[in-house]
Design an enzyme around this catalytic site. Structure first.
Site, PDB file in Angstrom:
ATOM      1  N   LYS A 235      -0.996  -9.693   3.106  1.00  0.00           N
ATOM      2  CA  LYS A 235      -0.299  -9.178   4.300  1.00  0.00           C
ATOM      3  C   LYS A 235      -1.219  -8.182   4.977  1.00  0.00           C
ATOM      4  O   LYS A 235      -1.926  -7.431   4.305  1.00  0.00           O
ATOM      5  CB  LYS A 235       1.015  -8.491   3.899  1.00  0.00           C
ATOM      6  CG  LYS A 235       1.706  -7.780   5.065  1.00  0.00           C
ATOM      7  CD  LYS A 235       3.074  -7.252   4.692  1.00  0.00           C
ATOM      8  CE  LYS A 235       3.078  -5.859   4.131  1.00  0.00           C
ATOM      9  NZ  LYS A 235       2.495  -4.811   4.996  1.00  0.00           N
TER      10      LYS A 235
ATOM     11  N   GLU B  67       8.981  -3.959  11.103  1.00  0.00           N
ATOM     12  CA  GLU B  67       9.362  -2.648  10.541  1.00  0.00           C
ATOM     13  C   GLU B  67       9.816  -1.708  11.650  1.00  0.00           C
ATOM     14  O   GLU B  67       9.099  -1.501  12.644  1.00  0.00           O
ATOM     15  CB  GLU B  67       8.174  -2.032   9.771  1.00  0.00           C
ATOM     16  CG  GLU B  67       8.524  -0.655   9.200  1.00  0.00           C
ATOM     17  CD  GLU B  67       7.590  -0.149   8.117  1.00  0.00           C
ATOM     18  OE1 GLU B  67       6.671  -0.894   7.700  1.00  0.00           O
ATOM     19  OE2 GLU B  67       7.788   1.006   7.690  1.00  0.00           O
TER      20      GLU B  67
ATOM     21  N   ASP C  32      -1.128  -6.517  -0.380  1.00  0.00           N
ATOM     22  CA  ASP C  32      -1.097  -5.811   0.905  1.00  0.00           C
ATOM     23  C   ASP C  32      -2.496  -5.255   1.185  1.00  0.00           C
ATOM     24  O   ASP C  32      -2.997  -4.409   0.437  1.00  0.00           O
ATOM     25  CB  ASP C  32      -0.079  -4.654   0.776  1.00  0.00           C
ATOM     26  CG  ASP C  32       0.427  -4.168   2.113  1.00  0.00           C
ATOM     27  OD1 ASP C  32       0.177  -4.836   3.133  1.00  0.00           O
ATOM     28  OD2 ASP C  32       1.099  -3.114   2.128  1.00  0.00           O
TER      29      ASP C  32
ATOM     30  N   ASP D 298       0.836  -1.205   0.000  1.00  0.00           N
ATOM     31  CA  ASP D 298       0.000   0.000   0.000  1.00  0.00           C
ATOM     32  C   ASP D 298       0.875   1.262   0.000  1.00  0.00           C
ATOM     33  O   ASP D 298       0.379   2.379  -0.113  1.00  0.00           O
ATOM     34  CB  ASP D 298      -1.022  -0.006   1.150  1.00  0.00           C
ATOM     35  CG  ASP D 298      -0.381  -0.002   2.520  1.00  0.00           C
ATOM     36  OD1 ASP D 298       0.862  -0.057   2.617  1.00  0.00           O
ATOM     37  OD2 ASP D 298      -1.140   0.060   3.519  1.00  0.00           O
ATOM     38  N   SER D 299       2.211   1.059   0.054  1.00  0.00           N
ATOM     39  CA  SER D 299       3.135   2.182  -0.125  1.00  0.00           C
ATOM     40  C   SER D 299       2.991   2.770  -1.524  1.00  0.00           C
ATOM     41  O   SER D 299       3.530   3.848  -1.800  1.00  0.00           O
ATOM     42  CB  SER D 299       4.583   1.728   0.099  1.00  0.00           C
ATOM     43  OG  SER D 299       4.861   0.556  -0.642  1.00  0.00           O
TER      44      SER D 299
ATOM     45  N   GLU E 159      -1.395  -5.370   8.552  1.00  0.00           N
ATOM     46  CA  GLU E 159      -0.651  -4.729   9.645  1.00  0.00           C
ATOM     47  C   GLU E 159      -1.344  -4.961  10.984  1.00  0.00           C
ATOM     48  O   GLU E 159      -2.571  -5.072  11.058  1.00  0.00           O
ATOM     49  CB  GLU E 159      -0.550  -3.214   9.375  1.00  0.00           C
ATOM     50  CG  GLU E 159       0.272  -2.904   8.145  1.00  0.00           C
ATOM     51  CD  GLU E 159       0.439  -1.401   7.900  1.00  0.00           C
ATOM     52  OE1 GLU E 159       0.064  -0.576   8.778  1.00  0.00           O
ATOM     53  OE2 GLU E 159       0.945  -1.057   6.820  1.00  0.00           O
TER      54      GLU E 159
END
Ligand code: KIV
Length: 278
Positions: free
Chosen positions: A116, A185, A86, A47-48, A118
């Site tokens: 993935k 991270e 993501d 999502d970056s 978070e």
């Protein structure tokens, strides 16, 4: 270099303790293809994309529409690497009940292999539900950009004993639920090492020191294609932006000077056809 055998989750897990795992981000066909051909193990459609491609300030500003669009482009290119979709903030944190449906969209519509997500307060519940429906999950703890405001901003996490022990607990819980791997991270290298030694599943570090089982970077950072800011943990291997700028300036100058296009870039019509026309 690439071989065309598709990497499986089992391949990734079995690399722990044998060799370091490599992972990079991609959001489009050309970069995904280059990364895959180089033989990188895992490609993350991160999502970056919000920051480095779409010019947005926060990863929370992309949703499923954008992520599926980019993921489809990536999976069209990839023959070898494991591709991770993501999960964007809106797909599981706003309404956790939507998470399973959205995880399945990454697999069914976009052809990703796994997803993935978070860490957030209902992370364990959501992770359990997704895994129970047969989709493999990579966890992500430490600095979690989607909820960075709740963590005091974009700061290293787990710097005191209490915070570090919370991270260790999160990692252990995610492994217990069946995550096949974890991103760590921005955590101190010693804490990443403790977690890596404690878990049977591989850890993939970004700003987490050299002792993780693998490393991930945002590709645009490592090739110098994102210039707004560069985190301390990034190593820039090339400055592709200056090469691109040089080429664009040359093109502009040559068009203005009438040097481009030249004869070899032009198409011809036979003289007799031209005469007929006249
Ligand atoms: O979106 C992303 O690029 C990520 C990596 C930084 C792990 O989540």
């Amino acid at each position: 270099m690439q071989n065309d055998k598709k990497i499986t989750i089992q391949d990734i897990v079995s690399l722990k303790g044998r060799r370091k795992i490599t992972m990079l981000t991609a959001y489009d066909y050309p970069l995904a293809s280059l990364i895959d051909k180089a033989g990188v193990d895992i490609i993350l459609v991160g999502d970056s994309v919000a920051n480095v491609v779409l010019g947005l300030d926060s990863t929370t500003q992309v949703g499923m529409t954008e992520m599926i669009h980019h993921a489809k482009a990536v999976t069209r290119a990839v023959k070898h690497a494991l591709v991770i979709g993501d999960m964007p903030y809106e797909s599981y944190q706003i309404n956790p009940d939507e998470s399973v449906k959205n995880a399945h969209r990454f697999i069914q519509e976009a052809n990703c292999d796994v997803v993935k997500l978070e860490w957030f307060e209902r992370c364990l519940d959501v992770t359990r539900k997704i895994i129970q429906t047969g989709i493999a999950v990579m966890g992500h703890i430490g600095l979690t950009p989607q909820t960075a405001d709740k963590l005091g901003g974009f700061k290293v996490q787990g710097k005191d004993a209490e915070a570090a022990s919370r991270l260790i607990e999160q990692a252990t819980e995610l492994e217990r639920l069946g995550c096949f791997s974890l991103v760590l991270e921005c955590v101190p290298d010693k804490i990443a090492e403790i977690i890596t030694k404690k878990l049977k599943i591989p850890t993939i570090g970004i700003g987490a020191g050299p002792n993780c089982d693998g490393q991930v970077l945002v590709t645009h950072d490592l090739i110098g294609l994102f210039e707004r800011f560069t985190p301390k943990f990034v190593k820039r291997y090339i400055n592709i932006s200056s090469l691109i700028s040089e080429a664009i300036e040359k093109y502009k100058d040559e068009v203005i000077q009438g040097k481009f296009p030249a004869q070899e870039h032009s198409f011809r019509i036979k003289e007799e056809e031209l005469k007929k026309l006249k």
